[in-house]
Design an enzyme around this catalytic site. Structure first.
Site, PDB file in Angstrom:
ATOM      1  N   THR A 197       1.022  -0.300   6.588  1.00 20.27           N
ATOM      2  CA  THR A 197       1.063  -1.159   5.409  1.00 20.27           C
ATOM      3  C   THR A 197       1.250  -2.591   5.891  1.00 20.27           C
ATOM      4  O   THR A 197       1.696  -2.811   7.015  1.00 20.27           O
ATOM      5  CB  THR A 197       2.206  -0.735   4.454  1.00 20.27           C
ATOM      6  OG1 THR A 197       2.200  -1.594   3.308  1.00 20.27           O
ATOM      7  CG2 THR A 197       3.557  -0.809   5.122  1.00 20.27           C
ATOM      8  N   GLY A 198       0.882  -3.528   5.054  1.00 21.24           N
ATOM      9  CA  GLY A 198       1.029  -4.926   5.463  1.00 21.24           C
ATOM     10  C   GLY A 198      -0.321  -5.576   5.661  1.00 21.24           C
ATOM     11  O   GLY A 198      -1.339  -5.113   5.128  1.00 21.24           O
ATOM     12  N   ASP A 220      -7.312  -2.757   6.048  1.00 21.38           N
ATOM     13  CA  ASP A 220      -7.165  -1.621   6.959  1.00 21.38           C
ATOM     14  C   ASP A 220      -7.091  -0.275   6.240  1.00 21.38           C
ATOM     15  O   ASP A 220      -7.408   0.768   6.807  1.00 21.38           O
ATOM     16  CB  ASP A 220      -5.874  -1.775   7.781  1.00 21.38           C
ATOM     17  CG  ASP A 220      -4.637  -1.789   6.876  1.00 21.38           C
ATOM     18  OD1 ASP A 220      -4.666  -2.472   5.827  1.00 21.38           O
ATOM     19  OD2 ASP A 220      -3.641  -1.107   7.195  1.00 21.38           O
ATOM     20  N   ARG A 230     -13.686  -8.452   0.485  1.00 25.00           N
ATOM     21  CA  ARG A 230     -12.758  -8.148   1.589  1.00 25.00           C
ATOM     22  C   ARG A 230     -12.296  -6.692   1.536  1.00 25.00           C
ATOM     23  O   ARG A 230     -11.947  -6.171   0.485  1.00 25.00           O
ATOM     24  CB  ARG A 230     -11.548  -9.087   1.498  1.00 25.00           C
ATOM     25  CG  ARG A 230     -10.525  -8.893   2.630  1.00 25.00           C
ATOM     26  CD  ARG A 230      -9.338  -8.055   2.199  1.00 25.00           C
ATOM     27  NE  ARG A 230      -8.292  -8.018   3.205  1.00 25.00           N
ATOM     28  CZ  ARG A 230      -7.242  -7.194   3.145  1.00 25.00           C
ATOM     29  NH1 ARG A 230      -7.101  -6.370   2.146  1.00 25.00           N
ATOM     30  NH2 ARG A 230      -6.332  -7.217   4.090  1.00 25.00           N
ATOM     31  N   THR A 262       0.827  -1.206   0.000  1.00 26.59           N
ATOM     32  CA  THR A 262       0.000   0.000   0.000  1.00 26.59           C
ATOM     33  C   THR A 262       0.858   1.250   0.000  1.00 26.59           C
ATOM     34  O   THR A 262       1.923   1.251   0.609  1.00 26.59           O
ATOM     35  CB  THR A 262      -0.817   0.018   1.316  1.00 26.59           C
ATOM     36  OG1 THR A 262      -1.707  -1.069   1.279  1.00 26.59           O
ATOM     37  CG2 THR A 262      -1.579   1.312   1.527  1.00 26.59           C
TER      38      THR A 262
HETATM   39  N1  ASP Z   1      -2.732  -3.066   4.151  1.00 21.46           N
HETATM   40  C1  ASP Z   1      -3.221  -3.517   2.882  1.00 21.46           C
HETATM   41  C2  ASP Z   1      -4.386  -4.412   3.063  1.00 21.46           C
HETATM   42  O1  ASP Z   1      -4.378  -5.218   3.988  1.00 21.46           O
HETATM   43  C3  ASP Z   1      -2.233  -4.257   2.084  1.00 21.46           C
HETATM   44  C4  ASP Z   1      -0.949  -3.570   1.801  1.00 21.46           C
HETATM   45  O2  ASP Z   1      -0.352  -2.927   2.648  1.00 21.46           O
HETATM   46  O3  ASP Z   1      -0.519  -3.702   0.647  1.00 21.46           O
HETATM   47  O4  ASP Z   1      -5.264  -4.371   2.256  1.00 21.46           O
END
Ligand code: ASP
Length: 331
Positions: free
Chosen positions: A242-243, A222, A219, A191
């Site tokens: 992120t994550g 966050d 889905r 993200t």
């Molecule tokens: N945080 C994002 C999600 O769970 C994914 C990402 O950081 O790429 O959708």
């Protein structure tokens, strides 16, 4: 596996002498992130794609424009990049082949807007801002968000793009069941979260993503959730994540980071404590990557992640660099 790590500082900052090399360890009270002692505008954002995004955000900040415009302008750069597989309509789809986008934005007055599961619109961040500025609501999702965007003049664009469709078809051959538990992947969590402080001392943030690659349909992670993927409190600071979104939501991650700063933690300490909380709340953190990024009211910043590999881009006067975040453990 556990290992202490160090923030790296770039040549520019070493030469300017503005930033000190700082140790990133899980001992609270000893460390700080970067220090922007001059109180000048600054923009920080997640991952390598943040470099180009910061450049565009900076065009607003250096003209003394508002942080809100800077973050919107900045992350649109990443949303426009059709080679990016984790942000915008070039992103990976859900299990059914639909690219569904999540984004949110928040300004210095705590105004906020968000979209979830939005399809076929190139700039979800601008839809989020339009919701913030033109409706009494904070978040619109799915078809409602799409209809709203079209009504406000956003154009429909085709997705997935060809390359993504091809990749998804390959994936589909090996993954036939629709509601099989998606595997936690380590490479799909990129993200863009961006935080900016403008020359009037105001903070804003933006966050935009195509989410977990090959997620279950419907889905939402966050990233569009205010307090999880992003939070701004102009009295204190701003944070983004992120994550693995599910883990971030569980601890209201970005809000937690900001509240820790309010209680006196530096941005670095706040990110480390939030990561520690995520680790404590999960029996098994295998493959569970989460990274936090924080910026305080004075332009001090910090970042920390569960695993190694998370980096972030910083841009301020005379500085543009990618910095490796500290982390709790190696993959
Ligand atoms: N945080 C994002 C999600 O769970 C994914 C990402 O950081 O790429 O959708």
């Amino acid at each position: 596996m556990k290992r202490r790590s160090f923030f790296r500082i770039g040549l520019t900052t070493a030469v300017l002498g503005v930033f000190k090399p700082v140790k990133a360890a899980r001992v609270f009270g000893e460390i700080t992130g970067g220090l922007n002692e001059s109180n000048a505008p600054i923009v920080i954002s997640t991952w390598r794609h943040g470099l180009a995004a910061n450049d565009n955000a900076w065009k607003v900040l250096e003209e003394h424009g508002p942080a809100l415009d800077a973050v919107e302008h900045g992350v649109r750069t990443t949303e426009s990049d059709m080679t990016n597989r984790s942000v915008g309509i070039g992103g990976r789809p859900d299990r059914t082949g639909h690219v569904t986008l999540d984004a949110c934005i928040m300004d210095e007055k705590s105004n906020c807007g968000a979209v979830g599961c939005l399809e076929g619109i190139k700039h979800p961040i601008s839809v989020a801002r339009t919701i913030m500025e033109n409706t009494p609501h904070v978040m619109l999702v799915g078809d409602g968000a799409k209809d709203f965007a079209l009504d406000y003049g956003f154009k429909h664009v085709k997705s997935p793009i060809k390359a993504v469709k091809k990749e998804w078809k390959e994936w589909k051959k090996k993954n036939k069941k629709l509601f099989e538990k998606p595997v936690i992947n380590t490479e799909n969590h990129d993200t863009i979260g961006m935080l900016a402080l403008d020359s009037n001392g105001n903070l804003s943030g933006a966050c935009t993503t195509s989410g977990w690659g090959y997620k279950l349909p419907g889905r939402i992670g966050d990233s569009p959730i205010i307090g999880a993927g992003l939070f701004v409190d102009n009295e204190v600071g701003a944070a983004c994540a992120t994550g693995l979104g599910e883990a971030v939501i569980r601890i209201a991650g970005s809000h937690t980071v900001v509240e820790l700063m309010r209680q006196g933690r530096t941005p670095q300490q706040a990110c480390e404590e939030a990561v520690a909380r995520i680790i404590d709340k999960h029996e098994n953190v295998e493959g569970l990557q989460v990274g936090f990024l924080a910026l305080d009211k004075k332009g001090n910043y910090g970042a920390y992640s569960v695993f190694n590999g998370f980096n972030f881009a910083v841009k301020s006067t005379g500085q543009s660099e990618l910095i490796d975040a500290g982390f709790d453990r190696n993959w």
